[in-house]
Design a protein around this motif. Structure first.
Motif, mmCIF file in Angstrom:
data_model
loop_
_atom_site.group_PDB
_atom_site.id
_atom_site.type_symbol
_atom_site.label_atom_id
_atom_site.label_comp_id
_atom_site.label_asym_id
_atom_site.label_seq_id
_atom_site.Cartn_x
_atom_site.Cartn_y
_atom_site.Cartn_z
ATOM 1 N N PHE A 110 0.989 23.517 -17.677
ATOM 2 C CA PHE A 110 0.210 22.556 -18.459
ATOM 3 C C PHE A 110 -1.111 22.264 -17.747
ATOM 4 C CE2 PHE A 110 4.725 21.449 -19.128
ATOM 5 C CZ PHE A 110 4.816 21.683 -20.493
ATOM 6 N N GLN A 111 -2.035 21.689 -18.510
ATOM 7 C CA GLN A 111 -3.287 21.184 -17.945
ATOM 8 C C GLN A 111 -3.432 19.721 -18.355
ATOM 9 O OE1 GLN A 111 -6.815 23.036 -17.401
ATOM 10 N NE2 GLN A 111 -5.678 24.587 -16.308
ATOM 11 N N ALA A 112 -3.767 18.866 -17.394
ATOM 12 C CA ALA A 112 -4.101 17.475 -17.698
ATOM 13 C C ALA A 112 -5.585 17.462 -18.043
ATOM 14 C CB ALA A 112 -3.798 16.578 -16.509
ATOM 15 N N VAL A 113 -5.897 17.132 -19.290
ATOM 16 C CA VAL A 113 -7.260 17.300 -19.786
ATOM 17 C C VAL A 113 -7.992 15.992 -20.064
ATOM 18 C CG1 VAL A 113 -6.786 19.579 -20.755
ATOM 19 C CG2 VAL A 113 -6.452 17.551 -22.181
ATOM 20 N N GLU A 114 -7.264 14.881 -20.003
ATOM 21 C CA GLU A 114 -7.915 13.601 -20.286
ATOM 22 C C GLU A 114 -7.200 12.510 -19.501
ATOM 23 O OE1 GLU A 114 -9.576 11.274 -24.286
ATOM 24 O OE2 GLU A 114 -8.326 13.067 -24.495
ATOM 25 N N LEU A 115 -7.958 11.520 -19.037
ATOM 26 C CA LEU A 115 -7.441 10.439 -18.198
ATOM 27 C C LEU A 115 -7.751 9.102 -18.831
ATOM 28 C CD1 LEU A 115 -6.355 9.358 -15.415
ATOM 29 C CD2 LEU A 115 -8.717 9.533 -14.590
ATOM 30 N N LYS A 116 -6.774 8.207 -18.759
ATOM 31 C CA LYS A 116 -6.957 6.811 -19.208
ATOM 32 C C LYS A 116 -6.565 5.937 -18.030
ATOM 33 C CE LYS A 116 -7.213 3.679 -22.576
ATOM 34 N NZ LYS A 116 -8.149 3.583 -23.643
ATOM 35 N N ILE A 117 -7.432 4.996 -17.669
ATOM 36 C CA ILE A 117 -7.217 4.133 -16.510
ATOM 37 C C ILE A 117 -7.110 2.700 -16.985
ATOM 38 C CG2 ILE A 117 -8.192 3.326 -14.325
ATOM 39 C CD1 ILE A 117 -9.940 5.945 -14.435
ATOM 40 N N GLU A 118 -6.128 1.994 -16.439
ATOM 41 C CA GLU A 118 -5.992 0.572 -16.717
ATOM 42 C C GLU A 118 -5.693 -0.133 -15.410
ATOM 43 O OE1 GLU A 118 -2.847 -1.259 -19.456
ATOM 44 O OE2 GLU A 118 -4.399 -0.532 -20.820
ATOM 45 N N GLY A 119 -6.291 -1.296 -15.182
ATOM 46 C CA GLY A 119 -6.065 -2.049 -13.965
ATOM 47 C C GLY A 119 -6.912 -1.523 -12.821
ATOM 48 N N SER A 120 -6.673 -2.095 -11.626
ATOM 49 C CA SER A 120 -7.413 -1.660 -10.446
ATOM 50 C C SER A 120 -6.539 -1.822 -9.214
ATOM 51 C CB SER A 120 -8.714 -2.467 -10.290
ATOM 52 O OG SER A 120 -8.415 -3.840 -10.127
ATOM 53 N N ASP A 121 -6.992 -1.180 -8.158
ATOM 54 C CA ASP A 121 -6.316 -1.226 -6.860
ATOM 55 C C ASP A 121 -4.831 -0.903 -7.015
ATOM 56 O OD1 ASP A 121 -8.753 -1.908 -5.587
ATOM 57 O OD2 ASP A 121 -8.465 -4.018 -6.131
ATOM 58 N N THR A 122 -3.955 -1.716 -6.408
ATOM 59 C CA THR A 122 -2.524 -1.423 -6.450
ATOM 60 C C THR A 122 -1.911 -1.645 -7.826
ATOM 61 O OG1 THR A 122 -1.969 -3.651 -5.720
ATOM 62 C CG2 THR A 122 -2.232 -1.967 -4.005
ATOM 63 N N SER A 143 -8.937 2.551 0.023
ATOM 64 C CA SER A 143 -7.632 2.843 0.626
ATOM 65 C C SER A 143 -7.813 3.809 1.792
ATOM 66 C CB SER A 143 -6.681 3.434 -0.425
ATOM 67 O OG SER A 143 -7.172 4.653 -0.922
ATOM 68 N N GLU A 144 -6.916 3.689 2.766
ATOM 69 C CA GLU A 144 -6.951 4.575 3.922
ATOM 70 C C GLU A 144 -5.554 5.101 4.165
ATOM 71 O OE1 GLU A 144 -8.539 6.936 6.372
ATOM 72 O OE2 GLU A 144 -9.863 5.531 5.384
ATOM 73 N N PRO A 145 -5.290 6.361 3.995
ATOM 74 C CA PRO A 145 -6.235 7.409 3.623
ATOM 75 C C PRO A 145 -6.681 7.234 2.174
ATOM 76 C CG PRO A 145 -4.022 8.269 3.483
ATOM 77 C CD PRO A 145 -3.905 6.875 4.038
ATOM 78 N N PRO A 146 -7.759 7.916 1.798
ATOM 79 C CA PRO A 146 -8.176 7.836 0.392
ATOM 80 C C PRO A 146 -7.033 8.284 -0.514
ATOM 81 C CG PRO A 146 -9.845 8.950 1.698
ATOM 82 C CD PRO A 146 -8.635 8.783 2.575
ATOM 83 N N GLY A 147 -6.862 7.576 -1.604
ATOM 84 C CA GLY A 147 -5.784 7.922 -2.522
ATOM 85 C C GLY A 147 -5.860 7.128 -3.804
ATOM 86 N N LEU A 148 -4.828 7.290 -4.593
ATOM 87 C CA LEU A 148 -4.759 6.681 -5.921
ATOM 88 C C LEU A 148 -3.458 5.916 -6.078
ATOM 89 C CD1 LEU A 148 -5.762 9.956 -7.745
ATOM 90 C CD2 LEU A 148 -7.214 7.930 -7.557
ATOM 91 N N TRP A 149 -3.553 4.775 -6.760
ATOM 92 C CA TRP A 149 -2.366 4.011 -7.126
ATOM 93 C C TRP A 149 -2.111 4.222 -8.609
ATOM 94 C CZ3 TRP A 149 0.806 1.366 -3.934
ATOM 95 C CH2 TRP A 149 0.339 1.079 -2.641
ATOM 96 N N SER A 150 -0.835 4.317 -8.982
ATOM 97 C CA SER A 150 -0.463 4.309 -10.389
ATOM 98 C C SER A 150 0.978 3.849 -10.509
ATOM 99 C CB SER A 150 -0.623 5.695 -11.032
ATOM 100 O OG SER A 150 -0.354 5.618 -12.427
ATOM 101 N N ASN A 151 1.192 2.829 -11.309
ATOM 102 C CA ASN A 151 2.537 2.270 -11.526
ATOM 103 C C ASN A 151 3.232 1.920 -10.220
ATOM 104 O OD1 ASN A 151 2.625 2.086 -14.290
ATOM 105 N ND2 ASN A 151 3.580 4.070 -14.584
ATOM 106 N N GLY A 152 2.480 1.378 -9.266
ATOM 107 C CA GLY A 152 3.051 0.929 -8.004
ATOM 108 C C GLY A 152 3.278 2.013 -6.970
ATOM 109 N N ALA A 153 2.936 3.248 -7.272
ATOM 110 C CA ALA A 153 3.104 4.352 -6.315
ATOM 111 C C ALA A 153 1.724 4.779 -5.803
ATOM 112 C CB ALA A 153 3.811 5.532 -6.975
ATOM 113 N N PHE A 154 1.662 5.132 -4.518
ATOM 114 C CA PHE A 154 0.409 5.570 -3.914
ATOM 115 C C PHE A 154 0.464 7.074 -3.696
ATOM 116 C CE2 PHE A 154 -2.350 6.460 -0.226
ATOM 117 C CZ PHE A 154 -3.547 5.972 -0.748
#
Length: 189
Positions: free
Chosen positions: A96-108, A166-177
């Motif tokens: 599969f290819q992830a072709v579109e992103l939707k972001i809600e909220g910020s930080d953690t 964040s250190e290291p640089p990363g992404l949060w989503s649904n409580g997971a880093f």
């Protein structure tokens, strides 16, 4: 009967996306164990295009249907499986290819939802982790199947990871880093 058009991803809230994900009914391919029947003469190219006997499959509805019976085997190979047959399919990278992103909220509290090239919706989290193989991000879809995050979405993710502090640089989503690996593994070779 024609399939209805997919919802407009850009205008959906993450709550609406979660509802649509919960409504997705996929065949129980993990429970089907028919005898192996051979090769399907199908291939999924690195760019997500599905081919049959060397020609691209032009009917999107067919690709969507085949994607629902795709399974990854314990040895890492891929098959198309029904209750009565199992056929090998070649996958050059990720199916599969992830072709579109939707972001809600910020930080953690951030949540990241993705639309795949098959119009399937997946929200990143502990059940659907993101992993980074150098500059190639992948999203776990289901049963060992992954989506390669396309370049445009990758740049959106990189911007978030490098600017959220964040250190290291990363992404949060649904409580997971998910740590963002900025190293290209080929650069070390």
């Amino acid at each position: 009967m024609p399939t209805p058009p997919p919802p407009d991803f850009a205008n959906l809230s993450l709550a609406e996306i979660a509802r649509l994900v919960a409504e997705q009914k996929l065949p129980p391919v993990d429970k089907w164990n028919p005898a192996h029947c051979g090769h399907s003469d199908m291939r999924i190219a690195r760019d997500g295009t599905w081919y049959h006997q060397g020609s691209p499959i032009g009917r999107t509805a067919m690709v969507k249907l085949f994607s629902t019976i795709l399974r990854r085997e314990p040895d890492g190979s891929f098959v198309l499986v029904t209750p009565v047959e199992k056929l090998d399919i070649e996958v050059e990278d990720a199916p599969f290819q992830a072709v579109e992103l939707k972001i809600e909220g910020s930080d953690t509290e951030m949540r990241l939802a993705f639309r795949l090239n098959t119009d399937e919706l997946v929200t990143a989290g502990s059940d659907h982790p993101l992993r980074f193989d150098g500059t190639r991000p992948y999203l776990h879809v289901r049963g060992g199947l992954e989506a390669l995050v396309n370049r445009a979405v990758y740049y959106e993710l990189a911007q978030i990871a490098l600017s959220n502090g964040s250190e290291p640089p990363g992404l949060w989503s649904n409580g997971a880093f998910f740590p963002f690996d900025t190293q290209d593994p080929e650069a070390d070779a």
